[in-house]
Design a protein around this motif. Structure first.
Motif, PDB file in Angstrom:
ATOM      1  N   GLY A  40       0.811  -1.211   0.000  1.00  0.00           N
ATOM      2  CA  GLY A  40       0.000   0.000   0.000  1.00  0.00           C
ATOM      3  C   GLY A  40       0.844   1.262   0.000  1.00  0.00           C
ATOM      4  N   ALA A  41       1.882   1.294   0.823  1.00  0.00           N
ATOM      5  CA  ALA A  41       2.759   2.469   0.890  1.00  0.00           C
ATOM      6  C   ALA A  41       3.509   2.661  -0.421  1.00  0.00           C
ATOM      7  CB  ALA A  41       3.737   2.320   2.051  1.00  0.00           C
ATOM      8  N   ASN A  42       3.993   1.580  -0.997  1.00  0.00           N
ATOM      9  CA  ASN A  42       4.718   1.678  -2.266  1.00  0.00           C
ATOM     10  C   ASN A  42       3.799   2.085  -3.415  1.00  0.00           C
ATOM     11  OD1 ASN A  42       7.311   1.031  -1.308  1.00  0.00           O
ATOM     12  ND2 ASN A  42       6.818  -1.140  -1.339  1.00  0.00           N
ATOM     13  N   PHE A  43       2.594   1.537  -3.428  1.00  0.00           N
ATOM     14  CA  PHE A  43       1.644   1.904  -4.466  1.00  0.00           C
ATOM     15  C   PHE A  43       1.240   3.372  -4.334  1.00  0.00           C
ATOM     16  CE2 PHE A  43      -2.935   2.153  -5.783  1.00  0.00           C
ATOM     17  CZ  PHE A  43      -2.673   2.297  -7.129  1.00  0.00           C
ATOM     18  N   ARG A  44       0.979   3.808  -3.110  1.00  0.00           N
ATOM     19  CA  ARG A  44       0.608   5.211  -2.880  1.00  0.00           C
ATOM     20  C   ARG A  44       1.709   6.153  -3.373  1.00  0.00           C
ATOM     21  NH1 ARG A  44      -2.293   8.285   1.745  1.00  0.00           N
ATOM     22  NH2 ARG A  44      -1.453  10.368   1.390  1.00  0.00           N
ATOM     23  N   ALA A  45       2.946   5.865  -3.013  1.00  0.00           N
ATOM     24  CA  ALA A  45       4.070   6.711  -3.432  1.00  0.00           C
ATOM     25  C   ALA A  45       4.216   6.723  -4.949  1.00  0.00           C
ATOM     26  CB  ALA A  45       5.358   6.243  -2.767  1.00  0.00           C
ATOM     27  N   ASP A  46       4.106   5.550  -5.557  1.00  0.00           N
ATOM     28  CA  ASP A  46       4.227   5.414  -7.008  1.00  0.00           C
ATOM     29  C   ASP A  46       3.103   6.185  -7.706  1.00  0.00           C
ATOM     30  OD1 ASP A  46       6.109   4.101  -8.691  1.00  0.00           O
ATOM     31  OD2 ASP A  46       4.661   2.523  -9.173  1.00  0.00           O
ATOM     32  N   LEU A  47       1.882   6.032  -7.227  1.00  0.00           N
ATOM     33  CA  LEU A  47       0.733   6.704  -7.821  1.00  0.00           C
ATOM     34  C   LEU A  47       0.856   8.214  -7.674  1.00  0.00           C
ATOM     35  CD1 LEU A  47      -2.015   6.539  -9.213  1.00  0.00           C
ATOM     36  CD2 LEU A  47      -3.046   6.231  -6.944  1.00  0.00           C
ATOM     37  N   GLN A  48       1.265   8.654  -6.501  1.00  0.00           N
ATOM     38  CA  GLN A  48       1.424  10.088  -6.272  1.00  0.00           C
ATOM     39  C   GLN A  48       2.470  10.676  -7.220  1.00  0.00           C
ATOM     40  OE1 GLN A  48       2.664  11.180  -2.274  1.00  0.00           O
ATOM     41  NE2 GLN A  48       1.496  13.068  -2.434  1.00  0.00           N
ATOM     42  N   GLN A  49       3.569   9.974  -7.373  1.00  0.00           N
ATOM     43  CA  GLN A  49       4.629  10.448  -8.265  1.00  0.00           C
ATOM     44  C   GLN A  49       4.154  10.428  -9.723  1.00  0.00           C
ATOM     45  OE1 GLN A  49       8.406   8.505  -7.800  1.00  0.00           O
ATOM     46  NE2 GLN A  49       9.432   9.913  -9.166  1.00  0.00           N
ATOM     47  N   ALA A  50       3.473   9.379 -10.122  1.00  0.00           N
ATOM     48  CA  ALA A  50       2.987   9.274 -11.502  1.00  0.00           C
ATOM     49  C   ALA A  50       1.962  10.366 -11.813  1.00  0.00           C
ATOM     50  CB  ALA A  50       2.397   7.895 -11.752  1.00  0.00           C
ATOM     51  N   LEU A  51       1.099  10.675 -10.852  1.00  0.00           N
ATOM     52  CA  LEU A  51       0.111  11.730 -11.070  1.00  0.00           C
ATOM     53  C   LEU A  51       0.763  13.106 -11.175  1.00  0.00           C
ATOM     54  CD1 LEU A  51      -2.754  10.517  -8.722  1.00  0.00           C
ATOM     55  CD2 LEU A  51      -2.891  10.762 -11.206  1.00  0.00           C
ATOM     56  N   SER A  52       1.942  13.249 -10.603  1.00  0.00           N
ATOM     57  CA  SER A  52       2.673  14.522 -10.653  1.00  0.00           C
ATOM     58  C   SER A  52       3.613  14.613 -11.853  1.00  0.00           C
ATOM     59  CB  SER A  52       3.487  14.705  -9.375  1.00  0.00           C
ATOM     60  OG  SER A  52       2.641  14.755  -8.269  1.00  0.00           O
ATOM     61  N   ASP A  53       3.792  13.526 -12.544  1.00  0.00           N
ATOM     62  CA  ASP A  53       4.732  13.460 -13.663  1.00  0.00           C
ATOM     63  C   ASP A  53       4.032  13.852 -14.964  1.00  0.00           C
ATOM     64  OD1 ASP A  53       6.540  12.785 -15.651  1.00  0.00           O
ATOM     65  OD2 ASP A  53       6.982  10.797 -14.839  1.00  0.00           O
ATOM     66  N   ASP A  54       4.285  15.077 -15.420  1.00  0.00           N
ATOM     67  CA  ASP A  54       3.636  15.562 -16.635  1.00  0.00           C
ATOM     68  C   ASP A  54       4.069  14.794 -17.885  1.00  0.00           C
ATOM     69  OD1 ASP A  54       2.164  17.472 -15.262  1.00  0.00           O
ATOM     70  OD2 ASP A  54       3.706  19.011 -15.504  1.00  0.00           O
ATOM     71  N   ALA A  55       5.198  14.117 -17.823  1.00  0.00           N
ATOM     72  CA  ALA A  55       5.684  13.355 -18.974  1.00  0.00           C
ATOM     73  C   ALA A  55       5.057  11.951 -19.056  1.00  0.00           C
ATOM     74  CB  ALA A  55       7.208  13.238 -18.921  1.00  0.00           C
ATOM     75  N   TYR A  56       4.426  11.515 -17.989  1.00  0.00           N
ATOM     76  CA  TYR A  56       3.817  10.179 -17.953  1.00  0.00           C
ATOM     77  C   TYR A  56       2.478  10.235 -18.682  1.00  0.00           C
ATOM     78  CZ  TYR A  56       2.593   5.598 -15.964  1.00  0.00           C
ATOM     79  OH  TYR A  56       2.266   4.273 -15.782  1.00  0.00           O
ATOM     80  N   SER A  57       2.306   9.406 -19.673  1.00  0.00           N
ATOM     81  CA  SER A  57       1.079   9.415 -20.461  1.00  0.00           C
ATOM     82  C   SER A  57       0.062   8.439 -19.896  1.00  0.00           C
ATOM     83  CB  SER A  57       1.367   9.071 -21.923  1.00  0.00           C
ATOM     84  OG  SER A  57       0.146   9.002 -22.631  1.00  0.00           O
ATOM     85  N   TRP A  58      -0.857   8.966 -19.119  1.00  0.00           N
ATOM     86  CA  TRP A  58      -1.927   8.121 -18.573  1.00  0.00           C
ATOM     87  C   TRP A  58      -2.795   7.581 -19.699  1.00  0.00           C
ATOM     88  CZ3 TRP A  58      -1.931   5.973 -14.088  1.00  0.00           C
ATOM     89  CH2 TRP A  58      -1.242   6.558 -13.032  1.00  0.00           C
ATOM     90  N   ARG A  59      -3.006   8.367 -20.706  1.00  0.00           N
ATOM     91  CA  ARG A  59      -3.827   7.929 -21.828  1.00  0.00           C
ATOM     92  C   ARG A  59      -3.229   6.664 -22.448  1.00  0.00           C
ATOM     93  NH1 ARG A  59      -4.357   9.122 -27.464  1.00  0.00           N
ATOM     94  NH2 ARG A  59      -6.538   9.010 -28.052  1.00  0.00           N
TER      95      ARG A  59
END
Length: 91
Positions: A40-59
């Motif tokens: 849970g802690a690792n997923f939360r950190a990863d998700l938070q970082q990914a949501l803040s990463d403008d270069a990461y293409s969620w689409r």
């Protein structure tokens, strides 16, 4: 950049081939987080970082993992934020 925990969750809980509704997937994921605090802690950190990463293409990621097809990056990011962040970690 790749986010291991985010991509694991998409593939394991939300991919269309899994056959779960979004509610079922989030419920199962929540149970996993509760039973494995390290995950849970690792997923939360990863998700938070990914949501803040403008270069990461969620689409692209959502489409590649056969979760959902969104019309643009903003809509895809909003979908993930509402489905995962807001339902699991927002207090």
């Amino acid at each position: 950049m790749s986010y291991e925990y985010v991509e694991y969750v998409l593939a394991t809980y939300l991919a269309a081939g899994i056959g779960q509704s979004e509610d079922e997937a989030v419920t199962a994921l929540h149970a996993h987080i509760e039973s494995d605090p390290d995950f849970g802690a690792n997923f939360r950190a990863d998700l938070q970082q990914a949501l803040s990463d403008d270069a990461y293409s969620w689409r692209s990621v959502l489409e590649n993992f056969d979760v959902v097809t969104e019309k643009d990056e903003k809509t895809a990011r909003s979908y993930v934020k509402a489905l995962l962040w807001d339902s699991l970690f927002a207090t």
